[in-house]
Design an enzyme around this catalytic site. Structure first.
Site, PDB file in Angstrom:
ATOM      1  N   CYS A   1      21.882 -40.716  44.491  1.00 20.19           N
ATOM      2  CA  CYS A   1      23.017 -40.543  45.400  1.00 20.19           C
ATOM      3  C   CYS A   1      22.694 -41.134  46.772  1.00 20.19           C
ATOM      4  O   CYS A   1      22.536 -42.346  46.892  1.00 20.19           O
ATOM      5  CB  CYS A   1      23.424 -39.072  45.454  1.00 20.19           C
ATOM      6  SG  CYS A   1      25.013 -38.833  46.232  1.00 20.19           S
TER       7      CYS A   1
ATOM      8  N   HIS B   1      24.254 -37.636  39.743  1.00 19.57           N
ATOM      9  CA  HIS B   1      23.130 -36.695  39.830  1.00 19.57           C
ATOM     10  C   HIS B   1      22.567 -36.413  38.434  1.00 19.57           C
ATOM     11  O   HIS B   1      23.057 -35.511  37.749  1.00 19.57           O
ATOM     12  CB  HIS B   1      23.590 -35.393  40.486  1.00 19.57           C
ATOM     13  CG  HIS B   1      23.812 -35.542  41.955  1.00 19.57           C
ATOM     14  ND1 HIS B   1      22.830 -35.346  42.897  1.00 19.57           N
ATOM     15  CD2 HIS B   1      24.912 -35.924  42.639  1.00 19.57           C
ATOM     16  CE1 HIS B   1      23.300 -35.573  44.104  1.00 19.57           C
ATOM     17  NE2 HIS B   1      24.568 -35.932  43.988  1.00 19.57           N
TER      18      HIS B   1
ATOM     19  N   GLU C   1      19.997 -34.884  37.663  1.00 14.55           N
ATOM     20  CA  GLU C   1      19.373 -33.556  37.614  1.00 14.55           C
ATOM     21  C   GLU C   1      20.391 -32.450  37.314  1.00 14.55           C
ATOM     22  O   GLU C   1      20.018 -31.352  36.906  1.00 14.55           O
ATOM     23  CB  GLU C   1      18.652 -33.264  38.941  1.00 14.55           C
ATOM     24  CG  GLU C   1      19.534 -32.987  40.161  1.00 14.55           C
ATOM     25  CD  GLU C   1      20.117 -34.247  40.809  1.00 14.55           C
ATOM     26  OE1 GLU C   1      20.088 -35.314  40.168  1.00 14.55           O
ATOM     27  OE2 GLU C   1      20.622 -34.149  41.945  1.00 14.55           O
TER      28      GLU C   1
ATOM     29  N   SER D   1       3.092  -5.533  43.776  1.00 11.59           N
ATOM     30  CA  SER D   1       4.398  -4.922  44.046  1.00 11.59           C
ATOM     31  C   SER D   1       5.066  -4.443  42.772  1.00 11.59           C
ATOM     32  O   SER D   1       6.115  -3.824  42.817  1.00 11.59           O
ATOM     33  CB  SER D   1       5.303  -5.968  44.682  1.00 11.59           C
ATOM     34  OG  SER D   1       5.604  -6.961  43.717  1.00 11.59           O
TER      35      SER D   1
ATOM     36  N   GLY E   1       6.185  -6.604  40.788  1.00 11.69           N
ATOM     37  CA  GLY E   1       7.000  -7.773  40.442  1.00 11.69           C
ATOM     38  C   GLY E   1       6.196  -8.826  39.690  1.00 11.69           C
ATOM     39  O   GLY E   1       4.975  -8.739  39.583  1.00 11.69           O
ATOM     40  N   VAL E   2       6.927  -9.816  39.198  1.00 11.72           N
ATOM     41  CA  VAL E   2       6.293 -10.841  38.366  1.00 11.72           C
ATOM     42  C   VAL E   2       5.261 -11.654  39.157  1.00 11.72           C
ATOM     43  O   VAL E   2       4.158 -11.906  38.672  1.00 11.72           O
ATOM     44  CB  VAL E   2       7.363 -11.842  37.849  1.00 11.72           C
ATOM     45  CG1 VAL E   2       6.760 -12.777  36.823  1.00 11.72           C
ATOM     46  CG2 VAL E   2       8.547 -11.116  37.279  1.00 11.72           C
ATOM     47  N   ASP E   3       5.642 -12.077  40.371  1.00  8.84           N
ATOM     48  CA  ASP E   3       4.775 -13.014  41.087  1.00  8.84           C
ATOM     49  C   ASP E   3       3.411 -12.398  41.410  1.00  8.84           C
ATOM     50  O   ASP E   3       2.370 -12.999  41.145  1.00  8.84           O
ATOM     51  CB  ASP E   3       5.443 -13.485  42.388  1.00  8.84           C
ATOM     52  CG  ASP E   3       6.813 -14.098  42.135  1.00  8.84           C
ATOM     53  OD1 ASP E   3       7.085 -14.444  40.968  1.00  8.84           O
ATOM     54  OD2 ASP E   3       7.602 -14.208  43.081  1.00  8.84           O
TER      55      ASP E   3
END
Ligand code: XMP
Length: 506
Positions: A79, A167, A169, A220, A222-224
């Site tokens: 683009c 685009h 993507e 935490s 959480g996943v991360d």
């Protein structure tokens, strides 16, 4: 260092998506602001110039030397990137009579060109542009067109330089991934970016970087942070010490369940129960940012106290992931909420920072977790904000309100799981509104709280749509909550998307 492709970012909304798509094709890539790229790194196999909200005529855009980049690397302009490459070589770019946005079909595609190998005439592409290329330099040749855009794709003769006006993507470009894959072949990339290769090389790097040093990490649930912990645990074992703080604002029974999961994973975890301290600090406070800051501050203090009891800690590990890194590098980003709760900690504690996931997108983090043998339940958990239910009890927080919310949230989460809907949404949760309304239960008048249910679909939390959960399901959740949670007599469903709303209400 793995081979990589660099995306020069000119501020497009879809830059991250380009990166994700390249990674899906098992090639590592990084996003670099357009004016920060320094050539010379031999691991760079090709460049992609992103789209942009700008026009090539924009006087504020500082120019980059596209022709010297063309000489040094295979290059794909998307683009604005395509317009810039053509314009900087003497081509003509003009404002289109009307902005073209949406689906188009290729009316011509030169399948003999290596970039378009396998791409068919009639294939749908996604357009989103105001300017259009009206004249190409003499060495540039059109290789694809649509009905309204003749230079929908071009290549430069004798070079591996290409431009596409559409685009590839975007998910709406039917063969976009194939086009990107063809470009990666032209760059000579070997498709070696996989979760297994990431784990192997990261564990090796962590071992040599950390040696025998001790590392602390705030978990935490959480996943991360969990994947960060398991990865570090694989690299340095007991030298990783994890701290999991119960601020009283977790989901119902979450502290015990998550502690058990962590211990099952063989992690060295210190659990700290500190609900009273947080509730004390939050008394009388109702502004969302004040609440976030207070929760963050107390969290840091507790973390420092715990870390102070340990000897010889040199490093702080964090579960920072790539979107956090990109956001802080972004050339257009604005901060709406202060999300990063442990910011400032490493300097204060004089610790060095280790962030093994800082190059990964969320879906890659999940794949790495699976590769590490982690339980899918832990991997597929919805994101949950660091300040927890503290920002889902709107206004002033009290233990009573949190307990009402925990009950309602638990019913909602369990029912999402029972109905097979949990994994279809990015994130869901209940919110306790600071208003009360009149209801009737039996023959009695009630004056109770309202619970808002939120569920969104998203790929990265930067944008999100409200999830279209079935009416029957919402109806059952509402009945369960109103019948079982004392103090609640009304349930509503949030049908706002982000933007203009945000995922959390505070
Ligand atoms: P918003 O509400 O900004 O949320 O659309 C985007 C994502 O970030 C999470 N979130 C937070 N995470 N601390 C966190 O660790 C916070 O203060 C915070 N606020 C929002 C939110 O749950 C969503 O996944």
């Amino acid at each position: 260092m793995p081979e990589k492709v660099i995306i020069l970012d000119f501020g497009s909304q879809t830059t991250q998506l380009i990166a994700r798509r390249i990674r899906e094709l098992s090639v590592y890539c990084e996003i670099v602001p357009y004016d920060k790229f320094v050539p010379g790194d031999a691991s760079v196999k090709g460049l992609i110039l992103s789209g942009s909200p700008w026009s090539v005529y924009d006087p504020d855009v500082c120019r980059i030397d596209v022709s010297s980049l063309r000489r040094a690397y295979p290059i794909l302009g998307i683009c604005y990137g395509a317009q810039l490459m053509a314009y900087s070589a003497g081509g003509e770019v003009m404002q289109a009579p009307s902005r073209e946005y949406g689906r188009a079909r290729l009316s011509m595609a030169d399948a003999d060109d290596a970039l378009l190998k396998g791409i068919e005439v009639g294939s749908q592409v996604w357009m989103s542009h105001g300017d259009t290329i009206t004249g190409l330099p003499s060495t540039f040749r059109i290789i694809a067109s649509t009905d309204s855009v003749s230079a929908a794709a071009y290549r430069v003769e004798g070079e591996l330089s290409f431009g596409v006006q559409f685009h590839p993507e975007a998910y709406h470009s039917e063969q976009g991934l194939l086009l990107l894959s063809n470009f990666l072949d032209l760059c000579g990339c070997n498709r070696s970016w996989t979760p297994a290769s990431f784990v192997e090389s990261t564990v090796g790097d962590l071992r040599s970087m950390l040696g025998n040093d001790r590392v602390i990490l705030a978990l935490s649930g959480g996943v991360d942070s969990s994947v960060t912990a398991v990865l570090l645990n694989k690299a340095i074992g007991r030298n990783l010490i994890c701290i999991f703080v119960d601020h009283g604002l977790l989901r119902k029974d979450e502290f015990g369940e998550v502690m058990a999961a962590y211990e099952g994973l063989g992690l060295n975890v210190i659990g700290v129960k500190a609900a009273d301290r947080f509730f004390g600090a939050l008394k009388g406070v109702s502004d969302p940012e004040d609440k976030r800051k207070l929760i963050g501050k107390n969290f840091i203090e507790i973390f420092e106290e715990e870390a102070g009891k340990l000897k010889d800690v040199r490093w702080l590990a964090q579960g920072t992931i790539y979107p956090d890194v990109i956001e802080s590098l972004s050339i257009t980003g604005t901060v709406i909420k202060s999300h990063h709760n442990v910011g400032g900690l490493p300097e204060r504690m004089r610790l060095r920072l280790v962030e093994p996931l800082r190059l990964l997108f969320k879906d890659e983090v999940r794949r790495v977790g699976i590769e590490l043998g982690m339980n899918e339940k832990l991997i597929n958990r919805h994101p949950f904000p660091g300040p927890g239910l503290g920002i889902r009890v709107l206004g002033e927080v009290s233990p009573e309100k949190v307990s009402i919310l925990q009950e309602a949230d638990s019913i909602y989460m369990n029912m999402l799981k029972e109905h097979g809907l949990y994994n279809n949404v990015w994130q869901a949760g209940a919110i306790l509104l600071p208003v009360r309304s009149v209801g009737v239960m039996g023959d009695e008048r009630t004056y109770g709280f309202t619970i808002a249910l939120r569920a969104v679909t998203s790929t990265d939390a930067m944008t999100a749509d409200w999830a279209q959960l079935p009416y029957e399901f919402l109806s059952s959740v509402s009945n369960e909550i109103i019948n079982k949670v004392r103090g609640v007599n009304r349930v509503v469903y949030d049908i706002s998307s982000k933007p203009p709303s945000t995922i959390e209400w505070e």
